[in-house]
Every structure is written in C-alpha cells, then in structure tokens.
Design a protein around this motif. Structure first.
Motif, PDB file in Angstrom:
ATOM      1  N   VAL A 118      17.083  -3.812   5.339  1.00 24.50           N
ATOM      2  CA  VAL A 118      16.856  -2.578   6.097  1.00 24.50           C
ATOM      3  C   VAL A 118      16.318  -1.483   5.176  1.00 24.50           C
ATOM      4  CG1 VAL A 118      18.006  -0.704   7.348  1.00 24.50           C
ATOM      5  CG2 VAL A 118      18.520  -3.081   7.915  1.00 24.50           C
ATOM      6  N   VAL A 119      16.938  -1.335   4.018  1.00 27.82           N
ATOM      7  CA  VAL A 119      16.488  -0.316   3.072  1.00 27.82           C
ATOM      8  C   VAL A 119      15.068  -0.605   2.601  1.00 27.82           C
ATOM      9  CG1 VAL A 119      16.881   0.666   0.781  1.00 27.82           C
ATOM     10  CG2 VAL A 119      18.802   0.302   2.332  1.00 27.82           C
ATOM     11  N   PHE A 120      14.789  -1.875   2.312  1.00 29.60           N
ATOM     12  CA  PHE A 120      13.435  -2.249   1.885  1.00 29.60           C
ATOM     13  C   PHE A 120      12.408  -1.871   2.941  1.00 29.60           C
ATOM     14  CE2 PHE A 120      10.096  -5.435   2.556  1.00 29.60           C
ATOM     15  CZ  PHE A 120       9.332  -5.236   1.413  1.00 29.60           C
ATOM     16  N   LEU A 121      12.648  -2.238   4.186  1.00 30.52           N
ATOM     17  CA  LEU A 121      11.695  -1.951   5.256  1.00 30.52           C
ATOM     18  C   LEU A 121      11.505  -0.455   5.454  1.00 30.52           C
ATOM     19  CD1 LEU A 121      12.797  -4.641   7.871  1.00 30.52           C
ATOM     20  CD2 LEU A 121      10.649  -4.609   6.581  1.00 30.52           C
ATOM     21  N   ASN A 122      12.607   0.286   5.405  1.00 26.38           N
ATOM     22  CA  ASN A 122      12.506   1.723   5.651  1.00 26.38           C
ATOM     23  C   ASN A 122      11.777   2.431   4.512  1.00 26.38           C
ATOM     24  OD1 ASN A 122      13.217   3.814   7.585  1.00 26.38           O
ATOM     25  ND2 ASN A 122      14.472   4.662   5.963  1.00 26.38           N
ATOM     26  N   LEU A 123      12.077   2.042   3.264  1.00 28.31           N
ATOM     27  CA  LEU A 123      11.430   2.685   2.128  1.00 28.31           C
ATOM     28  C   LEU A 123       9.970   2.276   1.995  1.00 28.31           C
ATOM     29  CD1 LEU A 123      14.183   2.518  -0.639  1.00 28.31           C
ATOM     30  CD2 LEU A 123      13.479   4.500   0.703  1.00 28.31           C
ATOM     31  N   THR A 124       9.679   1.024   2.286  1.00 33.65           N
ATOM     32  CA  THR A 124       8.310   0.535   2.116  1.00 33.65           C
ATOM     33  C   THR A 124       7.371   1.101   3.156  1.00 33.65           C
ATOM     34  OG1 THR A 124       9.195  -1.532   1.204  1.00 33.65           O
ATOM     35  CG2 THR A 124       6.888  -1.534   1.887  1.00 33.65           C
ATOM     36  N   PHE A 125       7.878   1.325   4.345  1.00 32.93           N
ATOM     37  CA  PHE A 125       7.012   1.788   5.431  1.00 32.93           C
ATOM     38  C   PHE A 125       7.341   3.209   5.853  1.00 32.93           C
ATOM     39  CE2 PHE A 125       6.991  -2.819   5.577  1.00 32.93           C
ATOM     40  CZ  PHE A 125       5.629  -3.085   5.626  1.00 32.93           C
ATOM     41  N   TRP A 126       7.808   4.042   4.879  1.00 33.81           N
ATOM     42  CA  TRP A 126       8.168   5.413   5.207  1.00 33.81           C
ATOM     43  C   TRP A 126       6.972   6.258   5.602  1.00 33.81           C
ATOM     44  CZ3 TRP A 126       6.009   9.439   2.468  1.00 33.81           C
ATOM     45  CH2 TRP A 126       5.475   9.143   1.210  1.00 33.81           C
ATOM     46  N   SER A 127       5.765   5.834   5.239  1.00 36.10           N
ATOM     47  CA  SER A 127       4.589   6.648   5.543  1.00 36.10           C
ATOM     48  C   SER A 127       4.053   6.418   6.946  1.00 36.10           C
ATOM     49  CB  SER A 127       3.475   6.345   4.522  1.00 36.10           C
ATOM     50  OG  SER A 127       3.074   4.990   4.622  1.00 36.10           O
ATOM     51  N   GLN A 128       4.634   5.486   7.669  1.00 32.39           N
ATOM     52  CA  GLN A 128       4.148   5.234   9.018  1.00 32.39           C
ATOM     53  C   GLN A 128       4.481   6.423   9.917  1.00 32.39           C
ATOM     54  OE1 GLN A 128       2.267   2.463   9.696  1.00 32.39           O
ATOM     55  NE2 GLN A 128       2.458   2.243   7.494  1.00 32.39           N
ATOM     56  N   SER A 129       3.613   6.705  10.879  1.00 26.69           N
ATOM     57  CA  SER A 129       3.775   7.896  11.697  1.00 26.69           C
ATOM     58  C   SER A 129       4.727   7.705  12.861  1.00 26.69           C
ATOM     59  CB  SER A 129       2.408   8.340  12.239  1.00 26.69           C
ATOM     60  OG  SER A 129       1.835   7.314  13.036  1.00 26.69           O
ATOM     61  N   GLU A 130       5.080   6.459  13.187  1.00 28.75           N
ATOM     62  CA  GLU A 130       5.953   6.255  14.335  1.00 28.75           C
ATOM     63  C   GLU A 130       7.329   6.853  14.059  1.00 28.75           C
ATOM     64  OE1 GLU A 130       7.068   2.139  15.008  1.00 28.75           O
ATOM     65  OE2 GLU A 130       6.401   1.643  12.997  1.00 28.75           O
ATOM     66  N   GLN A 131       7.900   7.448  15.094  1.00 27.38           N
ATOM     67  CA  GLN A 131       9.186   8.096  14.917  1.00 27.38           C
ATOM     68  C   GLN A 131      10.303   7.070  14.865  1.00 27.38           C
ATOM     69  OE1 GLN A 131      11.672  10.083  18.019  1.00 27.38           O
ATOM     70  NE2 GLN A 131      10.753  11.933  17.194  1.00 27.38           N
ATOM     71  N   GLY A 132      11.321   7.355  14.100  1.00 23.44           N
ATOM     72  CA  GLY A 132      12.510   6.518  14.117  1.00 23.44           C
ATOM     73  C   GLY A 132      12.779   5.835  12.805  1.00 23.44           C
ATOM     74  N   ASP A 133      13.495   6.497  11.910  1.00 23.73           N
ATOM     75  CA  ASP A 133      13.899   5.845  10.668  1.00 23.73           C
ATOM     76  C   ASP A 133      14.762   4.631  10.978  1.00 23.73           C
ATOM     77  OD1 ASP A 133      13.986   7.680   7.717  1.00 23.73           O
ATOM     78  OD2 ASP A 133      12.881   8.324   9.489  1.00 23.73           O
ATOM     79  N   LEU A 134      14.561   3.580  10.218  1.00 23.83           N
ATOM     80  CA  LEU A 134      15.355   2.370  10.369  1.00 23.83           C
ATOM     81  C   LEU A 134      16.611   2.518   9.539  1.00 23.83           C
ATOM     82  CD1 LEU A 134      15.573  -0.558  11.448  1.00 23.83           C
ATOM     83  CD2 LEU A 134      14.398  -1.292   9.349  1.00 23.83           C
ATOM     84  N   ILE A 135      17.786   2.382  10.166  1.00 28.21           N
ATOM     85  CA  ILE A 135      19.054   2.472   9.458  1.00 28.21           C
ATOM     86  C   ILE A 135      19.863   1.216   9.733  1.00 28.21           C
ATOM     87  CG2 ILE A 135      19.068   4.980   9.435  1.00 28.21           C
ATOM     88  CD1 ILE A 135      20.944   4.962  11.802  1.00 28.21           C
ATOM     89  N   ALA A 136      20.831   0.938   8.861  1.00 30.85           N
ATOM     90  CA  ALA A 136      21.529  -0.350   8.925  1.00 30.85           C
ATOM     91  C   ALA A 136      22.524  -0.445  10.071  1.00 30.85           C
ATOM     92  CB  ALA A 136      22.233  -0.615   7.596  1.00 30.85           C
ATOM     93  N   GLY A 137      23.110   0.675  10.474  1.00 32.57           N
ATOM     94  CA  GLY A 137      24.128   0.644  11.522  1.00 32.57           C
ATOM     95  C   GLY A 137      24.308   1.995  12.150  1.00 32.57           C
TER      96      GLY A 137
END
Length: 270
Positions: free
Chosen positions: A51-70
């Motif tokens: 989850v952390v990898f995906l959120n940090l790697t794709f933080w520049s994407q414009s779609e709303q909604g940070d990915l969090i683990a729980g």
C-alpha cells in the motif's frame, strides 16, 4: 486489489489529541470534510508495504483519494493529504483539467513536507509524547547525522524550529522547491552534484535527504509533466517568499472557504 472509498469521518484518526493546540490542523481537516475528500482503502487483507509503495510511487496522479492501508490514519497524514488536495485545486484551476505541471507537483510536496517540520516545532514542548514526534524526530536525527551534523547541532536546529515554526516552514518549503525544481531539469550527475552542493550552507541542508527527494523527482518525471517553469506555481512561490508569514497566506487563500457573494438587492442571502 479491490478498493473501497471512505470519508474522513469514516476513519479513526490516531494521535489527534497531540494536535489539539494547532488550530491550522483542524482547519485543514475541515477543508477535507468540506470538499468531500475520500480515501481509498483495500478490501480485506493488504500488505502495508505494498500500500505504501503504491501510494508513494503514484502520488503525482491527479485522481483524488490517497491509498491507505486501513481505517486508521495518523493525524499528521491528514494534514499532509489536505495540503496536497488544496494545492492540486489551487494550482491546476487555471489549467482547465490539464494534468499538473512538474513545478506544481513539486510545490505541493514542498508545502506538505515543510508543514511536517512546522508540526514538529509546534508539538515540541506541547505534546512531547506524541506518536508523530516519536517517529519524525529520530528519522530527522538519522538524516542529519548522515549529513555530518553533530548531536548538539541537531538539538540546536530543533530548538530553532520550536522557537519559530512558521519561519522554519517557509525556509524549508523554499529550499525543497528550489532544490527539486533545479534537479528535475538536470540530466547530468555532475551538474546534480553541483546543484546540491550549492545549498550546503542552508540551515536545513542536513535534513534534505530525510525527504527522499529522488522519489519526488523520479515520480514527477514518470508522470510526463512538463519540467518548464509554471507561471501559476511560480507566482505562488513568489507570494509565499514575500508574505510576512507564508502559512497565513496559504490559510487565507487556500484553506478557508471563500466568502459567499452578497445576494442581489431583494433576494435572501445563501
């Protein structure tokens, strides 16, 4: 990975009591509520590392909604996400839906990351047992030690941050923006080394690598955003440098909701 979306009110915010004396934290939280910001959460079990990898790697994407683990979120992350959300709204408004520029992305990250240091300054002496300080300060100390700063030097640095958190925010924000906007256009190792060396005298230079700037630059480049100067981002950067207190400027223009227009004569106000 199947995802569901949750609002801020559907999450449990950890360590929030430590932030109760920071009025701007609550303003940022209310901004996410006001705008209906939603977080993305995996359904069922999900690896925290993934989850952390995906959120940090794709933080520049414009779609709303940070990915969090729980369904738990740290209070400092609430503020960090809010700054990214507000920056995206402010810096891409003139682009008519175009993806944010490299400088807009880097300015947003500089603001959000510098606010972390502001929070360190505000919590030292007020909430010394906070979870946020327990993780942030040792990580900052490790980066400072690797950069050659002595223990006494790091303690003095923390004291200066606690003495004037607003100034610390702006000094770090400007440094992060200057360094990353110079490096994102750099294509030679020797030139990159020269750029970094040019900031060695800055008081926050020992903390630079705490912020993992390589992730910012590589992710920005991978997004395809043009590295050319962005007049909107540059105008905000200039305004922040000129403002007596840059956080006040951001609060007044980005955080607070715009005042409703007065109703025409004879009509009830909203």
């Amino acid at each position: 990975m199947k995802l569901r979306t949750l609002t801020l009110d559907e999450l449990t915010i950890d360590d929030e009591r430590s932030f109760r004396h920071v009025a701007l934290y609550d303003d940022l939280k209310q901004a996410l509520r006001r705008d209906g910001y939603r977080f993305r959460v995996p359904e069922g079990e999900a690896s925290w590392d993934r989850v952390v990898f995906l959120n940090l790697t794709f933080w520049s994407q414009s779609e709303q909604g940070d990915l969090i683990a729980g369904d738990h979120l740290a209070a400092d992350v609430v503020a960090h996400v809010a700054w990214h959300h507000l920056a995206h709204r402010a810096l891409t408004a003139a682009g008519a839906g175009a993806p944010p520029s490299a400088e807009a992305l880097l300015l947003a990250e500089a603001i959000a990351s510098a606010f972390d240091l502001y929070l360190v300054g505000r919590l030292l002496g007020h909430a010394p047992s906070s979870d946020f300080l327990a993780t942030q300060v040792p990580a900052m100390a490790e980066a400072a030690d690797a950069a050659g700063l002595s223990d006494a030097g790091f303690e003095a640095l923390l004291e200066s941050v606690a003495g004037d958190p607003e100034r610390a925010f702006e000094d770090l924000r400007a440094l992060l923006f200057d360094v990353t906007t110079a490096l994102v256009r750099c294509d030679r190792l020797s030139r990159a080394a020269e750029i970094l060396a040019g900031f060695d005298a800055h008081r926050f230079a020992p903390l630079l690598h705490h912020y993992e700037l390589s992730n910012w630059i590589l992710s920005t480049r991978a997004s395809g955003s043009a590295p050319a100067p962005d007049p909107v981002a540059r105008a905000v950067d200039t305004a922040l440098r000129s403002a007596p207190v840059s956080l006040d400027w951001l609060e007044q223009r980005w955080v607070r909701p715009p005042a409703p227009l007065p109703a025409p004569a004879g009509e009830p106000s909203a």
